[in-house]
Scaffold this active site. Structure first.
Site, PDB file in Angstrom:
ATOM      1  N   GLN A   1      -0.790 -59.412 -10.438  1.00 33.64           N
ATOM      2  CA  GLN A   1      -0.690 -60.168  -9.189  1.00 33.64           C
ATOM      3  C   GLN A   1      -0.178 -61.596  -9.405  1.00 33.64           C
ATOM      4  OE1 GLN A   1      -3.852 -59.297  -6.089  1.00 33.64           O
ATOM      5  NE2 GLN A   1      -4.974 -58.698  -7.929  1.00 33.64           N
ATOM      6  N   VAL A   2      -0.779 -62.319 -10.340  1.00 35.48           N
ATOM      7  CA  VAL A   2      -0.369 -63.706 -10.570  1.00 35.48           C
ATOM      8  C   VAL A   2       1.006 -63.777 -11.217  1.00 35.48           C
ATOM      9  CG1 VAL A   2      -0.939 -65.865 -11.749  1.00 35.48           C
ATOM     10  CG2 VAL A   2      -2.760 -64.492 -10.718  1.00 35.48           C
TER      11      VAL A   2
ATOM     12  N   TYR B   1     -16.516 -57.026 -19.701  1.00 39.90           N
ATOM     13  CA  TYR B   1     -15.324 -57.758 -19.269  1.00 39.90           C
ATOM     14  C   TYR B   1     -15.551 -59.266 -19.389  1.00 39.90           C
ATOM     15  CZ  TYR B   1     -12.056 -59.934 -15.991  1.00 39.90           C
ATOM     16  OH  TYR B   1     -11.116 -60.749 -15.415  1.00 39.90           O
TER      17      TYR B   1
END
Length: 283
Positions: free
Chosen positions: A11-12, A121
């Site tokens: 996305q970025v 994560y």
């Protein structure tokens, strides 16, 4: 001026590519993050003015069973990139996450607060932060949360699909944070990279997320309202939606330091949501 970006389809990274301005994005076919030394070699070969790492292992639940792989991609690879940048004397911008914090309480997390990742994560991302700092170069770690855009898989696109299919959804209402448009994260990373070139003393850890704070259920209601969908949202506790990875209840980030040092203000996610819906409609 060339700014090298690790990532091309995330996305970025996609927003960084759209911003242009001398940005060169590397996909997995050019730079595989499971090979940290190859990533470092790409930096040495390109000799850019700055580097932004917009690539990561982001499968939060899957990381519970693939922590070693997540640790290489989110920990060792950024460390190798940061070391290569330190050797060249160029800035390195690393995108991180609110998941490095324990996720308790109601007070927004400060960049200096103790970390206590609640899942694999988060531990992998924290390892990356530590490796970047240990490299000793010019750096910025940008912790963010709830990334959304018109690209890839994210909460907005999932809600639009489910909201069109169903009349009623149960959504977690006790996890509080804020969505952050990928476009705003990309712009912030570029601004930070450019400023660090001239002002390396701005190196440090920063927070960036949208405003105001909201629950996932509240965000879903806002999505449906802006999209004109009549789907009802019913709040449920996190305990009613178990997942392999523990999710933080408190994802609030204090972003004051970023505005003070870099002049970057928190974006209103309502406006970002409107832009995302427009982008999706125009496709």
């Amino acid at each position: 001026m060339t700014i090298l970006v690790f990532g091309a389809t995330g996305q970025v990274a996609r927003e960084l590519a759209m911003l242009g301005g001398g940005v060169s994005c590397l996909g997995r076919d050019q730079a595989e993050l499971s090979d940290p030394e190859a990533c470092a070699a790409m930096i040495r070969d390109h000799a850019p003015r700055a580097v932004i790492n917009a690539a990561a292992y982001t499968a939060v639940d899957k990381a519970e069973s693939e922590e070693d792989l997540a640790g290489v991609i989110n920990g060792a690879a950024p460390g190798a990139m940061a070391a290569a940048c330190a050797a060249l004397g160029i800035p390195f911008v690393q995108i991180s996450t609110d998941y490095v914090f324990g996720g308790t309480g109601e007070t927004p997390w400060q960049p200096s607060d103790p970390v206590a990742p609640p899942n694999a994560y988060g531990r992998s991302k924290r390892a990356g932060e530590a490796a970047v700092i240990a490299a000793g170069g010019i750096f910025a770690i940008l912790r963010t949360s709830w990334v959304v855009s018109c690209h890839g898989h994210n909460f907005v696109k999932t809600m639009l699909r489910l909201g069109a299919e169903r009349d009623r959804l149960t959504i977690v209402g006790d996890q509080i944070g804020a969505p952050t448009p990928a476009r705003d994260i990309a712009a912030a990373c570029l601004t930070m990279a450019h400023q660090l070139i001239a002002e390396p003393e701005k190196s440090g850890v920063y927070h960036f997320q949208g405003r105001p704070h909201v629950s996932w259920a509240g965000f879903a209601r806002a999505i449906f309202a802006q999209a004109g969908l009549s789907c009802e949202v019913v709040d449920i506790p996190t305990s009613d939606y178990p997942t392999p990875a523990v999710r933080p209840l408190n994802a609030r980030l204090d972003c004051a330091r970023l505005e003070t040092i870099f002049g970057i203000s928190q974006p209103d996610w309502h406006a970002g949501l409107a832009d995302i819906l427009k982008d999706l409609k125009d496709r």
